[in-house]
Design a protein around this motif. Structure first.
Motif, PDB file in Angstrom:
ATOM      1  N   ASP A 146      -6.179  -2.504 -12.819  1.00 27.54           N
ATOM      2  CA  ASP A 146      -5.676  -2.952 -11.684  1.00 27.54           C
ATOM      3  C   ASP A 146      -4.938  -4.342 -11.663  1.00 27.54           C
ATOM      4  O   ASP A 146      -5.841  -5.307 -12.140  1.00 27.54           O
ATOM      5  N   VAL A 147      -3.802  -4.626 -11.735  1.00 24.54           N
ATOM      6  CA  VAL A 147      -3.031  -5.855 -12.101  1.00 24.54           C
ATOM      7  C   VAL A 147      -3.562  -6.922 -11.172  1.00 24.54           C
ATOM      8  O   VAL A 147      -3.530  -8.028 -11.625  1.00 24.54           O
TER       9      VAL A 147
ATOM     10  N   ASN B 215       8.660  -3.470 -12.492  1.00 23.79           N
ATOM     11  CA  ASN B 215       9.393  -2.990 -11.214  1.00 23.79           C
ATOM     12  C   ASN B 215       7.943  -2.661 -10.405  1.00 23.79           C
ATOM     13  O   ASN B 215       7.313  -1.773 -10.419  1.00 23.79           O
TER      14      ASN B 215
ATOM     15  N   SER C 149      14.657   1.012 -12.049  1.00 16.45           N
ATOM     16  CA  SER C 149      14.051   0.682 -13.330  1.00 16.45           C
ATOM     17  C   SER C 149      15.086   0.896 -14.242  1.00 16.45           C
ATOM     18  O   SER C 149      15.290   0.290 -15.272  1.00 16.45           O
TER      19      SER C 149
ATOM     20  N   GLY D 258       2.354  -2.424 -14.039  1.00 13.84           N
ATOM     21  CA  GLY D 258       2.751  -1.271 -13.416  1.00 13.84           C
ATOM     22  C   GLY D 258       3.722  -0.302 -14.268  1.00 13.84           C
ATOM     23  O   GLY D 258       4.746   0.031 -13.956  1.00 13.84           O
TER      24      GLY D 258
ATOM     25  N   GLU E  84      -1.232  -0.484 -16.446  1.00 19.01           N
ATOM     26  CA  GLU E  84      -1.078   0.587 -15.117  1.00 19.01           C
ATOM     27  C   GLU E  84      -2.223   1.300 -14.583  1.00 19.01           C
ATOM     28  O   GLU E  84      -3.530   1.358 -15.404  1.00 19.01           O
TER      29      GLU E  84
HETATM   30  C1  LIG Z   1       7.608   1.242  -8.879  1.00 22.32           C
HETATM   31  S1  LIG Z   1       6.215   1.752 -10.100  1.00 22.32           S
HETATM   32  C2  LIG Z   1       7.141   1.473 -11.685  1.00 22.32           C
HETATM   33  C3  LIG Z   1       6.963   2.272 -12.837  1.00 22.32           C
HETATM   34  C4  LIG Z   1       7.441   2.108 -14.161  1.00 22.32           C
HETATM   35  N1  LIG Z   1       7.442   0.559 -14.594  1.00 22.32           N
HETATM   36  C5  LIG Z   1       8.952   2.376 -14.243  1.00 22.32           C
HETATM   37  O1  LIG Z   1       9.713   1.392 -13.904  1.00 22.32           O
HETATM   38  O2  LIG Z   1       9.007   3.731 -14.148  1.00 22.32           O
HETATM   39  C6  LIG Z   1       5.133   0.700 -10.081  1.00 22.32           C
HETATM   40  C7  LIG Z   1       3.765   1.352 -10.902  1.00 22.32           C
HETATM   41  O3  LIG Z   1       2.779   0.407 -10.671  1.00 22.32           O
HETATM   42  C8  LIG Z   1       1.476   1.175 -10.550  1.00 22.32           C
HETATM   43  N2  LIG Z   1       0.439   0.545  -9.699  1.00 22.32           N
HETATM   44  C9  LIG Z   1       0.447   0.549  -8.524  1.00 22.32           C
HETATM   45  N3  LIG Z   1      -0.731  -0.404  -8.106  1.00 22.32           N
HETATM   46  C10 LIG Z   1      -0.942  -0.841  -9.155  1.00 22.32           C
HETATM   47  C11 LIG Z   1      -2.150  -1.825  -9.559  1.00 22.32           C
HETATM   48  N4  LIG Z   1      -2.788  -2.277  -8.471  1.00 22.32           N
HETATM   49  N5  LIG Z   1      -2.244  -2.072 -10.930  1.00 22.32           N
HETATM   50  C12 LIG Z   1      -1.621  -1.612 -11.796  1.00 22.32           C
HETATM   51  N6  LIG Z   1      -0.793  -0.584 -11.507  1.00 22.32           N
HETATM   52  C13 LIG Z   1      -0.547  -0.317 -10.497  1.00 22.32           C
HETATM   53  C14 LIG Z   1       1.926   2.539  -9.952  1.00 22.32           C
HETATM   54  O4  LIG Z   1       0.868   3.650 -10.582  1.00 22.32           O
HETATM   55  C15 LIG Z   1       3.170   2.780 -10.755  1.00 22.32           C
HETATM   56  O5  LIG Z   1       3.266   3.343 -11.931  1.00 22.32           O
END
Ligand SMILES: C[S@@+](CC[C@H](N)C(=O)[O-])C[C@H]1O[C@@H](n2cnc3c(N)ncnc32)[C@H](O)[C@@H]1O
Length: 333
Positions: free
Chosen positions: A249-250, A264, A180, A199, A223
């Motif tokens: 849920d994306v 990310n 990130s 996310g 998120e």
């Molecule tokens: C790799 S982390 C990145 C977090 C943040 N963007 C950062 O850079 O610190 C991925 C994020 O996606 C979220 N996530 C996982 N599955 C998801 C979904 N189906 N829809 C939305 N968010 C989701 C996780 O909870 C997590 O916070």
């Protein structure tokens, strides 16, 4: 259905010895057909896809961890040590006198270790193993070590890293994720208009975007983890721009069309690497960009996202890479 729920429910067979309660709280709730007959079962689930599955199955759900007392608290904790120990304490404070705390976890998540931790506070503990998971339970007999639970309770409190508010159990809760950080370092100042962060976690990339892009007019955070999104609300509260927070849920698609999207993407489902999750994020992003709209993402170098960008109708290039990560920039044709 997760094997942990199957194992949890074995506690109510002759082997497990527990009787069905008159009411129960389920932390980290996941649906199971055998729960349909339970009276007064209330679920709390901070992760949107699982919360939606719980509701779809017809169960009652609380948005926030409810206060109250139950004769039984069931628990499916996550992966982090501090989260699991703090959930023990949160569950304990919701148990009626003489109540039972029942936990189930995959062995790979350290179930044996956590059973020993809980036994430190409860003394006697009953345990069974199946489906590569362990379910363990203890019943309050008035001798539990309350000081130990209080120590664990502190682990659920909001904490700070590099000036940002985080909480145990959410993504990158003890350090800024280096991927990130690499993406933040490569955010172009010319991104403008309505932008989405998919996310978004506790808002690290969103904060960088708001700082870097003066022509941004609206930012939407998507998120799935409600606790991370709550932290993002705190972390971005002082920003003057228009910001929307979606507990979402994306994979179900986005709520608007965007000039640019950053992410990310997650690539773990439970313990396992799940490239399809990232690919699904790319597909949703591509469907939600204006023509000419831009996508910027960071990924581990070995993750094969380029083909997914092509298939989704995006022209892509690699902006940079280091030993672990790559930054991909793409544009909707
Ligand atoms: C790799 S982390 C990145 C977090 C943040 N963007 C950062 O850079 O610190 C991925 C994020 O996606 C979220 N996530 C996982 N599955 C998801 C979904 N189906 N829809 C939305 N968010 C989701 C996780 O909870 C997590 O916070």
């Amino acid at each position: 259905m997760s094997p942990a729920v199957d194992t949890l429910l074995l506690a109510f067979t002759a082997e497990g010895g527990l009787a069905l309660p008159t009411s129960a709280l389920f932390m980290g709730a996941e649906p199971h057909p055998a729960l349909q007959d339970w009276p007064n079962l209330l679920g709390w689930q901070p992760f949107k896809p699982r919360a939606a599955a719980w509701e779809r199955a017809g169960f009652h759900r609380a948005d926030d961890l409810p206060s109250g007392k139950w004769p039984l608290v069931l628990m499916l904790p996550g992966k982090s040590r501090d989260e699991t120990l703090s959930w023990f304490a949160l569950a304990r404070s919701r148990l009626a006198p003489g109540g039972t705390l029942l936990v189930a976890m995959p062995n790979t998540a350290g179930a044996g270790r956590f059973e020993k931790e809980l036994a430190k506070a409860t003394g006697a503990i009953f345990s069974l193993q199946k489906h590569k998971c362990r379910a363990f339970h203890a019943t309050d007999d008035g001798t539990w070590d309350e000081a130990q639970f209080q120590e664990w309770q502190h682990l659920s409190e909001l904490r700070e890293i590099s000036g940002f508010t985080v909480q145990a159990g959410i993504f990158s809760s003890d350090h800024i994720d280096p991927g990130s950080q690499l993406l933040a370092d490569h955010l172009p100042a010319h991104f403008h208009g309505r932008i989405a962060d998919l996310g978004a976690g506790w808002g690290f990339l969103s904060a960088a975007l708001l700082q870097r892009c003066p022509k941004l007019t609206q930012l939407d955070l998507y998120e799935a983890d409600a606790r991370a999104l709550d932290c993002a609300r705190i972390n971005l509260a002082a920003q003057p721009q228009e910001i929307s927070y979606h507990w979402h849920d994306v994979n179900t698609g986005l709520l608007a069309i965007y000039d640019a999207i950053i992410m990310n993407p997650p690539f773990h489902t439970g313990q396992a690497t799940d490239v399809d999750l990232g690919r699904a994020f790319l597909k949703v992003a591509a469907a939600s960009l204006k023509r000419g709209g831009k996508l910027l993402l960071v990924a581990n170098r070995q993750l094969p996202y380029e083909a997914a960008l092509e298939v989704s109708g995006l022209a892509w290039r690699k902006i940079t890479e280091d030993k672990i990560y790559k930054i991909l920039s793409a544009e909707k044709r």
